[in-house]
Design an enzyme around this catalytic site. Structure first.
Site, short mmCIF file in Angstrom:
data_model
loop_
_atom_site.label_atom_id
_atom_site.label_comp_id
_atom_site.label_asym_id
_atom_site.label_seq_id
_atom_site.Cartn_x
_atom_site.Cartn_y
_atom_site.Cartn_z
CD GLU B 53 25.75 4.62 20.40
OE1 GLU B 53 24.64 5.07 20.73
OE2 GLU B 53 26.81 5.29 20.45
CG PHE B 115 35.66 10.39 29.85
CD1 PHE B 115 34.54 11.07 30.30
CD2 PHE B 115 35.90 10.31 28.48
CE1 PHE B 115 33.68 11.69 29.40
CE2 PHE B 115 35.04 10.92 27.59
CZ PHE B 115 33.93 11.61 28.03
CD GLN B 116 32.49 8.70 26.44
OE1 GLN B 116 33.22 8.25 25.57
NE2 GLN B 116 31.42 9.44 26.18
CE LYS B 165 41.92 5.85 21.99
NZ LYS B 165 41.57 7.23 22.37
CG MET B 484 -0.73 -4.92 22.52
SD MET B 484 -1.99 -6.00 21.86
CE MET B 484 -1.18 -6.72 20.45
C1 LIG Z 1 2.63 -8.22 21.25
C2 LIG Z 1 3.12 -9.62 21.00
C3 LIG Z 1 2.21 -10.65 20.83
C4 LIG Z 1 2.63 -11.93 20.51
N1 LIG Z 1 1.70 -12.88 20.25
C5 LIG Z 1 2.10 -14.07 19.75
C6 LIG Z 1 1.18 -15.02 19.26
O1 LIG Z 1 -0.03 -14.81 19.27
N2 LIG Z 1 1.64 -16.16 18.73
C7 LIG Z 1 2.98 -16.43 18.66
O2 LIG Z 1 3.36 -17.46 18.10
N3 LIG Z 1 3.88 -15.58 19.14
C8 LIG Z 1 3.47 -14.39 19.66
N4 LIG Z 1 4.43 -13.49 20.07
C9 LIG Z 1 5.84 -13.85 20.00
C10 LIG Z 1 6.26 -14.67 21.22
O3 LIG Z 1 6.49 -13.78 22.28
C11 LIG Z 1 7.53 -15.50 20.95
O4 LIG Z 1 8.56 -14.68 20.48
C12 LIG Z 1 7.33 -16.58 19.94
O5 LIG Z 1 6.13 -17.26 20.15
C13 LIG Z 1 8.47 -17.57 20.01
O6 LIG Z 1 8.57 -18.27 18.82
P1 LIG Z 1 9.22 -19.71 18.73
O7 LIG Z 1 8.61 -20.63 19.71
O8 LIG Z 1 9.18 -20.07 17.31
O9 LIG Z 1 10.69 -19.54 19.28
P2 LIG Z 1 11.99 -18.72 18.88
O10 LIG Z 1 12.13 -17.61 19.85
O11 LIG Z 1 12.08 -18.42 17.44
O12 LIG Z 1 13.06 -19.79 19.31
C14 LIG Z 1 13.53 -20.75 18.44
C15 LIG Z 1 13.61 -22.12 19.10
O13 LIG Z 1 14.22 -22.98 18.14
C16 LIG Z 1 15.44 -23.48 18.63
N5 LIG Z 1 16.41 -23.51 17.55
C17 LIG Z 1 17.20 -22.52 17.07
N6 LIG Z 1 17.94 -22.94 16.06
C18 LIG Z 1 17.63 -24.25 15.87
C19 LIG Z 1 18.07 -25.24 14.96
N7 LIG Z 1 19.00 -24.99 14.00
N8 LIG Z 1 17.54 -26.48 15.06
C20 LIG Z 1 16.59 -26.76 16.02
N9 LIG Z 1 16.14 -25.86 16.90
C21 LIG Z 1 16.65 -24.61 16.82
C22 LIG Z 1 15.85 -22.58 19.76
O14 LIG Z 1 16.65 -23.29 20.68
C23 LIG Z 1 14.50 -22.14 20.33
O15 LIG Z 1 14.02 -23.08 21.25
C24 LIG Z 1 4.02 -12.20 20.42
C25 LIG Z 1 4.93 -11.19 20.64
C26 LIG Z 1 4.50 -9.90 20.90
C27 LIG Z 1 5.52 -8.83 21.08
C1 LIG Z 2 10.23 -0.36 24.43
C2 LIG Z 2 8.85 -0.75 24.80
N1 LIG Z 2 8.13 -0.04 25.69
C3 LIG Z 2 6.87 -0.38 26.02
C4 LIG Z 2 6.29 -1.49 25.45
C5 LIG Z 2 4.86 -1.90 25.83
N2 LIG Z 2 3.99 -1.79 24.63
C6 LIG Z 2 3.66 -2.86 23.90
S1 LIG Z 2 2.72 -2.48 22.57
C7 LIG Z 2 2.70 -0.85 22.99
C8 LIG Z 2 1.97 0.16 22.16
C9 LIG Z 2 2.48 0.26 20.77
O1 LIG Z 2 1.80 1.32 20.12
P1 LIG Z 2 1.92 1.53 18.57
O2 LIG Z 2 3.32 1.46 18.14
O3 LIG Z 2 1.18 2.75 18.19
O4 LIG Z 2 1.21 0.23 17.98
P2 LIG Z 2 -0.34 -0.19 17.99
O5 LIG Z 2 -0.53 -1.16 19.08
O6 LIG Z 2 -1.14 1.05 18.16
O7 LIG Z 2 -0.53 -0.81 16.64
C10 LIG Z 2 3.43 -0.64 24.17
C11 LIG Z 2 3.58 0.67 24.83
C12 LIG Z 2 7.07 -2.23 24.53
N3 LIG Z 2 6.63 -3.34 23.95
N4 LIG Z 2 8.32 -1.83 24.20
#
Ligand SMILES: Cc1cc2nc3c(=O)[nH]c(=O)nc-3n(C[C@H](O)[C@H](O)[C@H](O)COP(=O)(O)OP(=O)(O)OC[C@H]3O[C@@H](n4cnc5c(N)ncnc54)[C@H](O)[C@@H]3O)c2cc1C
Ligand SMILES: Cc1ncc(C[n+]2csc(CCOP(=O)(O)OP(=O)(O)O)c2C)c(N)n1
Ligand SMILES: [Mg+2]
Lengths: 171, 587
Positions: B53, B115-116, B165, B484
């Site tokens: 799911e 159940f469930q 259900k 990472m």
């Molecule tokens: C390993 C990892 C590393 C990351 N590193 C980075 C990084 O280096 N740089 C980076 O940028 N991000 C990074 N992120 C992602 C980060 O965590 C956020 O998800 C991201 O920065 C959020 O993007 P955003 O501000 O565009 O907001 P979003 O999460 O896309 O939110 C959208 C915003 O727009 C608003 N909005 C929605 N619809 C409308 C509309 N129609 N009109 C006006 N406003 C609207 C919402 O209210 C909200 O405030 C990383 C994520 C991971 C997993």
């Molecule tokens: C469900 C979940 N568990 C743990 C993490 C923490 N986490 C972030 S990146 C990462 C490693 C990802 O490894 P891989 O998919 O091999 O990507 P790589 O960084 O090597 O490119 C982990 C464990 C996460 N983001 N999501």
């Protein structure tokens, strides 16, 4: 370039919501999930025809946090209206408490005397106890309960704050 | 009983049809058998049988993000419902419109630990935009219409509808969508014109402006990207995008500074730090963007456009907050800009661009290439070069280094072609999301840029991909590490690689074959092009196992708790910059 003032202040917020299952859980979950304070929370249906409940919340935080709380409340789907009573001007707030005191002799007489000063009513009495009903703002209730402490205070039940803006304007 | 009455399951399907649903991602079980029986009897709506799911949720997210429509999920009660929680949270964090329909035990058993039975509305209250428990068959159609309305309106998000259900077998009346209006939820679309004027005045007086744009522009729809592009070109201001915003402005435009934030470009982050006017458009000042809040863009006047009032002044106080849809606001902004014949100080602007060009000259995404080992950046650059001339390429990612390298090196000129888990960072997102994208765009080239650790989290969806003959491509940057995690351990924990080595990995080529897909492998740089070409030309699902440098780090990087001007640019930088105590507790 905006500078924020970091001082916390107490704020009373009134929220009009659809009286549907889970709505109170949504509001409480919002506060606990985001780490906001709840100092008092009261809820009851206020419009049976429209199915609306009114929630009064007393909270505290910096102005930025209070703004955030209001915006987060407004975002909940069943919320009709959010009103910051503290910011919007004068308002009346009241709380009711039932206070049980067990005592005899001098202390019993004294508790009655204090109740009179605070305009608390006796709503139940036995030979060794009273239940007082007191209405007022939170400070008044606190003061009354403090005074009852050495006079045999047994039990307190408080309603939490209900508040409404002064003047003719509705919420 | 009136003639036109239907049972709950028929009402549900009719409501979905009226909402324009053409596909459901789902998995059956006892509580939803009546619904599945009706699905069996019709063919207006296609059902895709996932293998877990969580996969259904991410598939619906991929479908939604790539089409702009609401994704739909149907699962059974109890474990089926609880398996959607991660996907719901993911969709909430990234503002993706999804309606999740869950089965529930019959109303008279609710609360009995039947159940469930799971209190799924209770469990998902904090991770949905809204949720409903339908107890009356006559409220069913209205509730479903409301759910779709709430999911797609304003700031989009996931909405869950719990369906006992007995309600699904009871007879009742259908309410058409035309008779449903929402009492309270009416998001504001138009921005306050006076605030827009003020914003234009501030921008017109800017000497070092920057437009910081995010996922909200993609949420608003392709028209908003068009308007943004027009506005950027009209002003000549530099534009940077968040991870969620990639594609909202063409990466090929010279006014584009690349992505900003923790792994963003040197030029974007220094421009954010040194600007005098910042305009945040549909972006939410995430901590991956701001770094240390106290030093975030300390000398700028900030304007913020967002449809969600709670996004404004949440993390960073702004000077002008405009609540409204970015499309509408940008349209008005362009009008006002033109009407007022706004003309920023061209000399100052030219100076600003000169600084930016100096920062650009650092070429911060540069890396040491090798002829012996495949550098992950090289593999992605080749993937980009060999696919960029097609206009039907959709990229999803898992989470980790590969995700950030993909964000840095794959360049998007259009919205809705990039799907990644930004806010929650859900490993296991990319494969099912790609599946959802491919269902929506059967002929397109859909590639999941994956890490070997992440892709295993939902690898069972390869079976779904086989069943529906979806030609999804899984491009694994296999470094045998949770890269990472390893990178942080190297930079912050003295190289103690606790539990981040991926031991006992499967043979991905054989794994592909086991799932009736094609398995390919590259171990040397000169094999990369051939593997990519073969992958693209294969009209079936492919897993490409690209064996990359195991110890490569993703730069630039702003360590958590640091400021934008304290960026690590490459391996040479590592030693000099110790991470402060406060930074160590941040994620
Ligand atoms: C390993 C990892 C590393 C990351 N590193 C980075 C990084 O280096 N740089 C980076 O940028 N991000 C990074 N992120 C992602 C980060 O965590 C956020 O998800 C991201 O920065 C959020 O993007 P955003 O501000 O565009 O907001 P979003 O999460 O896309 O939110 C959208 C915003 O727009 C608003 N909005 C929605 N619809 C409308 C509309 N129609 N009109 C006006 N406003 C609207 C919402 O209210 C909200 O405030 C990383 C994520 C991971 C997993
Ligand atoms: C469900 C979940 N568990 C743990 C993490 C923490 N986490 C972030 S990146 C990462 C490693 C990802 O490894 P891989 O998919 O091999 O990507 P790589 O960084 O090597 O490119 C982990 C464990 C996460 N983001 N999501
Ligand atoms: Mg890896």
């Amino acid at each position: 370039m905006t500078t924020q003032t970091e001082t916390e202040k107490q704020t009373t917020i009134a929220v009009l919501v659809d009286n549907e299952p889970g709505v109170l859980a949504r509001v409480i979950g919002l506060f606990s999930g985001r780490g906001y304070n709840i100092e008092s929370l009261t809820v009851a249906e206020v419009d049976t025809q429209e199915g609306l409940s009114r929630i009064t919340i007393v909270t505290s935080g910096t102005p930025m946090v209070i703004e955030q709380i209001k915006a987060q409340l407004e975002r909940l789907v069943p919320v009709h209206k959010v009103c910051d009573l503290t910011m919007d001007g004068a308002y009346v707030d009241r709380e009711l408490a039932l206070v049980k005191v067990k005592s005899t002799g001098e202390a019993r007489v004294e508790s009655l005397r204090v109740a009179e000063i605070f305009r608390a009513r006796v709503v139940d009495s036995t030979s060794e106890s009273f239940v007082f009903e007191i209405v007022g703002d939170t400070g008044k209730l606190d003061a009354f309960i403090n005074l009852m402490e050495p006079l045999g205070l047994m039990d307190v039940s408080r309603t939490g704050v209900a508040a409404i803006a002064r003047g003719a304007r509705p919420l | 009983m009136a003639d036109d009455q239907m049972n709950g399951s028929q009402i549900l399907l009719k409501a979905l049809e009226e909402q324009g649903v053409d596909v459901i991602f789902g998995y059956p079980g006892g509580a939803v058998l009546p619904i599945y029986d009706e699905i069996f009897k019709q063919d207006a709506i296609r059902h895709i049988l996932v293998r877990h799911e969580q996969g259904a949720m991410h598939a619906a997210e991929g479908y939604a993000r790539s089409t702009g429509k609401v994704g739909v999920v149907l699962v059974t009660s109890g474990p089926g419902a609880t398996n959607t929680v991660t996907g719901l949270t993911d969709a909430l964090m990234d503002s993706i419109p999804v309606v999740c329909l869950t089965g529930q035990v019959p109303t008279h058993l609710i609360g009995n630990d039947a159940f469930q039975e799971a209190d799924i509305t209770g469990i998902t209250r904090p991770c949905t935009k809204h949720n409903y428990l339908v107890k009356d068959v006559n409220a069913l159609a209205r509730t479903v219409h409301e759910a779709f309305y709430v999911a797609r309106s304003g700031r989009p998000g996931p909405v869950l509808v719990d369906l006992p259900k007995d309600v699904m077998t009871a007879m009742g009346d259908y309410t058409p969508v035309s008779r449903v209006t929402h009492r309270t939820y009416k998001p504001r679309m138009k921005g306050d014109i006076n605030l827009i004027r003020r914003a234009v005045d501030i921008m017109a007086a800017a000497k070092r402006p920057i437009l910081y744009c995010g996922g909200g522009i993609i949420n608003s729809g392709p028209a908003a990207s068009q308007l943004l592009t027009e506005f950027v070109r009209l002003t000549g201001f530099p534009c940077t995008l968040t991870v969620m915003g990639l594609g909202a402005f063409p990466a090929s435009d010279p006014l584009y500074l690349g992505m900003l934030g923790m792994h963003g470009t040197y030029e974007a982050n220094l421009a954010m730090h040194g600007c005098d006017v910042m305009v945040a458009i549909g972006a939410r000042f995430d901590d991956r963007i701001t770094g240390r809040l106290a030093d975030f863009s300390p000398n700028s006047t900030k304007i913020h456009i967002d449809i969600d009032p709670s996004s404004i002044n949440k993390n960073v106080p702004v000077d002008v907050g405009i609540v409204g849809d970015v499309g509408h606001v940008l349209e008005d902004m362009i009008k006002v800009w033109k009407a007022e014949q706004a003309s920023p100080d061209q000399k100052a602007l030219a100076e600003w661009w000169k600084s930016i060009d100096r920062w650009r000259a650092r070429d911060c995404l540069r890396y040491e290439n090798s002829t012996k080992v495949i550098k992950p950046q090289y593999a992605l650059q080749r993937l980009y070069e060999l696919t960029k001339d097609r206009d039907d390429v959709y990229i999803t990612t898992e989470v980790g280094q590969h995700q950030m390298w993909a964000a840095q090196h794959y360049r998007f000129d259009k919205p809705n072609h990039w799907m990644t888990s930004g806010g929650l960072g859900t490993m296991g997102y990319g494969l099912p999301a790609a599946m959802g994208v491919q269902v929506a765009h059967p002929k397109a080239l859909v590639i999941d840029i994956a890490g070997e650790a992440s892709v295993i989290m939902n690898i069972q969806e390869m079976s779904t991909i086989a069943q529906y003959r979806l030609p999804v491509k899984v491009f694994i940057l296999n470094n045998e590490y949770m890269g990472m995690v390893r990178q942080w351990q190297e930079l912050l924990y003295g190289g103690r690689y606790a539990e981040s080595y991926m031991d006992s990995l499967p043979d991905f080529v054989k794994l592909a074959e086991a799932f009736q897909a094609v398995g390919l492998r590259a171990t040397k740089p000169d094999e990369v092009d051939d593997v990519i070409r073969e992958m693209i030309e294969t009209d079936r699902a492919v897993i490409a196992d690209i064996r990359v440098d195991k110890l490569e780090n993703c730069f630039p990087m702003i360590p958590s708790g640091a400021a934008h001007n304290e960026m690590l640019l490459g391996p040479g930088d590592e030693a000099e910059t110790p991470v402060a105590e406060e930074g160590m507790v941040l994620v």
